[in-house]
Design a protein around this motif. Structure first.
Motif, PDB file in Angstrom:
ATOM      1  N   ALA A 153      57.467   1.277 -17.182  1.00 13.90           N
ATOM      2  CA  ALA A 153      58.662   1.318 -18.028  1.00 13.90           C
ATOM      3  C   ALA A 153      58.363   0.729 -19.406  1.00 13.90           C
ATOM      4  N   ARG A 167      58.516   2.739 -23.005  1.00 15.47           N
ATOM      5  CA  ARG A 167      59.837   2.256 -23.432  1.00 15.47           C
ATOM      6  C   ARG A 167      60.462   3.101 -24.542  1.00 15.47           C
ATOM      7  N   LEU A 175      62.696   5.564 -22.852  1.00 13.79           N
ATOM      8  CA  LEU A 175      63.620   5.007 -21.870  1.00 13.79           C
ATOM      9  C   LEU A 175      65.074   5.264 -22.254  1.00 13.79           C
ATOM     10  N   GLN A 176      65.868   5.779 -21.317  1.00  8.89           N
ATOM     11  CA  GLN A 176      67.298   6.021 -21.515  1.00  8.89           C
ATOM     12  C   GLN A 176      68.072   4.844 -20.926  1.00  8.89           C
ATOM     13  N   ARG A 177      68.281   3.825 -21.738  1.00  5.38           N
ATOM     14  CA  ARG A 177      68.807   2.545 -21.253  1.00  5.38           C
ATOM     15  C   ARG A 177      70.248   2.628 -20.756  1.00  5.38           C
ATOM     16  N   LEU A 194      70.910   2.644 -16.932  1.00  5.02           N
ATOM     17  CA  LEU A 194      70.351   1.610 -16.063  1.00  5.02           C
ATOM     18  C   LEU A 194      71.376   0.658 -15.473  1.00  5.02           C
ATOM     19  N   LEU A 202      67.740  12.882 -12.458  1.00  3.01           N
ATOM     20  CA  LEU A 202      67.432  12.647 -13.870  1.00  3.01           C
ATOM     21  C   LEU A 202      67.159  13.954 -14.603  1.00  3.01           C
ATOM     22  N   LEU A 236      67.382  15.053 -18.968  1.00  6.47           N
ATOM     23  CA  LEU A 236      66.274  14.285 -19.525  1.00  6.47           C
ATOM     24  C   LEU A 236      65.016  15.138 -19.583  1.00  6.47           C
ATOM     25  N   GLN A 296      61.095  11.328 -20.727  1.00  3.95           N
ATOM     26  CA  GLN A 296      62.259  10.456 -20.568  1.00  3.95           C
ATOM     27  C   GLN A 296      62.516  10.152 -19.104  1.00  3.95           C
ATOM     28  N   THR A 314      62.446   6.392 -17.526  1.00  6.14           N
ATOM     29  CA  THR A 314      63.728   5.916 -16.999  1.00  6.14           C
ATOM     30  C   THR A 314      63.641   5.682 -15.496  1.00  6.14           C
TER      31      THR A 314
END
Length: 237
Positions: free
Chosen positions: A58, A62, A65-67, A70, A148, A153, A157, A161
């Protein structure tokens, strides 16, 4: 080759595979550990190693990353783990693989609608399921990746993620196994060596992944998901 050295080498290659495709390495490592380690140690030791593998993957990915996905997932994982704790010693594990395999196949190959369906609470529910079943089957990555991808995504991504999502899953899992008394200290030298190995694999695989065309990466993920789902169904029949 001594059994523990084999696990350390395998940890590098399986972590590299997961960093490239997004999944598969954890299940392969789990299958190998099932041959070498005592049954009671397989899932907790695997969880400790995979926690570090996913944290590093991750971090290295980063930028993709699709925060926003989360937090609801993590809340679901915590609750799922709490619900699963009382059932840890009595749940019929053999009941899980068949419906899970069918569900993965459907999510992977059903055609997408022109307009994506955004179900409220989707990632919370996914986390809830992950937190529960990870206590019994160890690796739940194949359940998450098709969700996902259908969420829109890209391959990169989804890989990054997924790593962040699985970090929460493995963290809750090893916490619960610690609560019920598993002696992680007995396996610390092996875990430490495998952590170094998976970290190197995460770095190497991330470097290779960014050179892989997005469409090719997407299809590699779908093919591996299909093979893993078929294996689940076959083992359950």
């Amino acid at each position: 080759m001594p059994a523990e050295l084999l696990l350390i080498v395998a940890a590098f290659f399986t972590s590299t595979l997961t960093a490239i495709i997004g999944l598969g390495g954890g299940i392969l490592l789990l299958a190998l550990m099932a041959i070498i380690l005592p049954p009671a140690a397989i899932i907790p030791v695997h969880g400790a190693v995979q926690l570090c593998s996913n944290v590093t993957r991750a971090w290295f990915g980063r930028s993709d990353l699709q925060r926003g996905l989360l937090l609801p997932f993590a809340v679901g994982v915590v609750l799922g783990g709490i619900f699963g704790l009382p059932a840890l010693k009595s749940f019929p594990v053999t009941a899980i693989p068949l419906p899970l395999g069918i569900f993965i196949l459907l999510l992977t190959w059903l055609p997408k609608r022109t307009t994506a369906i955004r179900l409220p609470g989707k990632f919370f529910t996914l986390g809830l399921v992950n937190g529960f079943i990870t206590l019994f089957v160890g690796a739940t990555g194949p359940l998450n990746m098709p969700v996902l991808l259908r969420h829109g995504l890209s391959g990169n991504q989804a890989v990054a993620t997924m790593a962040a999502m699985m970090t929460t899953v493995h963290l809750i899992k090893i916490t619960i196994f610690g609560v019920i008394g598993f002696a992680f200290s007995s396996y610390l030298p092996l875990i430490a060596a495998m952590v170094v190995s998976v970290t190197a694999g995460s770095w190497f695989g991330t470097k290779i992944r960014h050179r892989t065309p997005t469409k090719l990466l997407h299809w590699l993920i779908k093919i591996l998901l299909t093979l893993l789902a078929i294996r689940m169904i076959w083992m359950a029949l």
